[in-house]
Design an enzyme around this catalytic site. Structure first.
Site, mmCIF file in Angstrom:
data_model
loop_
_atom_site.group_PDB
_atom_site.id
_atom_site.type_symbol
_atom_site.label_atom_id
_atom_site.label_comp_id
_atom_site.label_asym_id
_atom_site.label_seq_id
_atom_site.Cartn_x
_atom_site.Cartn_y
_atom_site.Cartn_z
ATOM 1 N N GLU A 1 8.831 -7.363 -10.135
ATOM 2 C CA GLU A 1 7.634 -8.074 -9.668
ATOM 3 C C GLU A 1 7.764 -9.558 -9.975
ATOM 4 O OE1 GLU A 1 4.580 -5.891 -11.709
ATOM 5 O OE2 GLU A 1 4.466 -4.399 -10.108
ATOM 6 N N HIS B 1 8.607 -3.294 -6.824
ATOM 7 C CA HIS B 1 7.978 -3.039 -8.136
ATOM 8 C C HIS B 1 8.978 -2.380 -9.083
ATOM 9 C CE1 HIS B 1 3.926 -3.840 -6.552
ATOM 10 N NE2 HIS B 1 4.209 -3.053 -5.548
ATOM 11 N N GLY C 1 0.873 -1.179 0.000
ATOM 12 C CA GLY C 1 0.000 0.000 0.000
ATOM 13 C C GLY C 1 0.895 1.209 0.000
ATOM 14 N N SER D 1 5.785 -5.476 -1.146
ATOM 15 C CA SER D 1 5.702 -4.073 -1.573
ATOM 16 C C SER D 1 6.051 -3.111 -0.413
ATOM 17 C CB SER D 1 4.313 -3.844 -2.169
ATOM 18 O OG SER D 1 4.232 -2.620 -2.811
ATOM 19 N N ALA D 2 5.134 -2.303 0.070
ATOM 20 C CA ALA D 2 5.448 -1.398 1.189
ATOM 21 C C ALA D 2 5.957 -2.176 2.400
ATOM 22 C CB ALA D 2 4.221 -0.566 1.566
#
Lengths: 235, 235
Positions: A194, A159, A90, A122-123
């Site tokens: 990714e 990413h 997020g 991700s985050a």
């Protein structure tokens, strides 16, 4: 002994949420019945409840239950007692702000360093580096610091995106942005495409997944690393 | 009376630096012989000197000289005495950090509000909004605040980029990022595509260039605005 999976993304094109990682996660969390989920980064602004429900649906496929950290009265204790921890993706600024606001940045780092199995996507992976300064996210809130967990001795760019030769867009490429970071900071930055992840076992850090990763070091040419590369000495 | 050109980008594909804007700039800076350039955002980490030389080359085409703010002993006085001011693009976190460090955020806002002609491109435009929280840039340094000049009563997203339907990249689209901003902030955000600019004359704000801009408001559907739109009442 540290035991982490630090993934570029939760989801591959055409796949379900966490689907490509489930075989790994089944092993990674083999001794856990229940996963503590940190939903603070709220992708697209969804609620903690919605986000936790989405994660629970994915983990049900490998017979794990999930509880959101927001459901606990005492988040510090919840982290210390967790069997396994997952921090989802997020907005990294929001995630880091909430970790500081809840005074759990340190206890999360200590708990994972002591061996509680951890998954980040991700985050939730960006925060595994020394700072969040190589995130791609928008600064929608102002965190009290950019310092993060330091589970690995370098920074990540999740990413990671190669330059598009066809694009007529004049905004900076990801590589340019990371070069700007290196005008002021000496930490190595690993661009994780990714589908790639880092497997951390104690002090051993291994690049996993089918793809190469791109390593950026201050004052050096960027370098492609093969899957399986040992990154234990990178710092 | 405020007199600003606030542009999404300095450069269009295939064009020279500032080329597409030179006819406008010739008028905008008609009463200025010398432009004060604020080089702090250092795109790709280039030096203040290199950046100022690049800008001087472009302004020479319309017979203006350029001096970099870094050359002045007293930057506050340099801003107050400037005939015209240009803040170039690069990294917004770096630019904002340097404006605060040099204690010139307030004097720059006051001077431009009092009528000194101002040009911003990219990061130099992001700072014209109320906050820098809708920048696309990487947080390579930690600014003391995200508050910016407030020359317009909303925020900008420079280099606004439409979603690419063909892309298999799972990172957030620009629109998703701005939605995340609106989960926590109520300011309108104007997505300025490359080639668009805002013309600010006193309290009148007009969208210029050949393209539409995309307006994002909290809890509302995004909306396309035609070139020539009057944005004076947007807040």
């Amino acid at each position: 002994m540290k035991n982490c999976i630090i993934a570029s993304t939760s989801t591959l094109p055409g796949g379900e949420y966490l689907e490509y990682l489930l075989p790994e996660l089944s092993l990674h969390f083999q001794d856990c019945k229940k996963i503590l989920f940190i939903p603070f980064s709220r992708p697209s602004g969804i609620t903690h409840e919605e986000y936790t429900a989405k994660v629970a649906l994915a983990f049900a496929k490998i017979n794990k239950t999930v509880q959101g950290l927001h459901e606990y009265e005492n988040p510090e204790e919840a982290i210390q007692k967790a069997e396994g921890i997952f921090t989802g993706g997020g907005n990294t600024f929001l995630l880091v702000t909430q970790l500081y606001k809840n005074k759990i940045m340190d206890v999360l780092a200590e708990t994972v360093k002591a061996g509680t199995p951890y998954l980040g996507t991700s985050a939730g992976s960006n925060i595994c580096g020394l700072t969040m300064q190589t995130t791609n996210d928008m600064p929608i809130v102002y965190p009290p610091s950019f310092q993060t967990l330091g589970l690995i001795p370098f920074n990540l760019n999740a990413h990671y995106l190669d330059p598009d030769d066809q694009s007529k867009h004049m905004g900076e490429t990801r590589e340019t942005r990371i070069k700007e970071f290196h005008a002021f900071n000496s930490l190595p930055v690993l661009g994780l495409r990714e589908g790639s992840w880092l497997d951390v076992k104690g002090e051993k850090i291994t690049l996993k997944g089918n793809l190469q990763a791109r390593l950026f070091r201050q004052n050096q040419e960027a370098k492609e690393l093969e899957s399986g590369s040992d990154l234990s000495d990178l710092k």
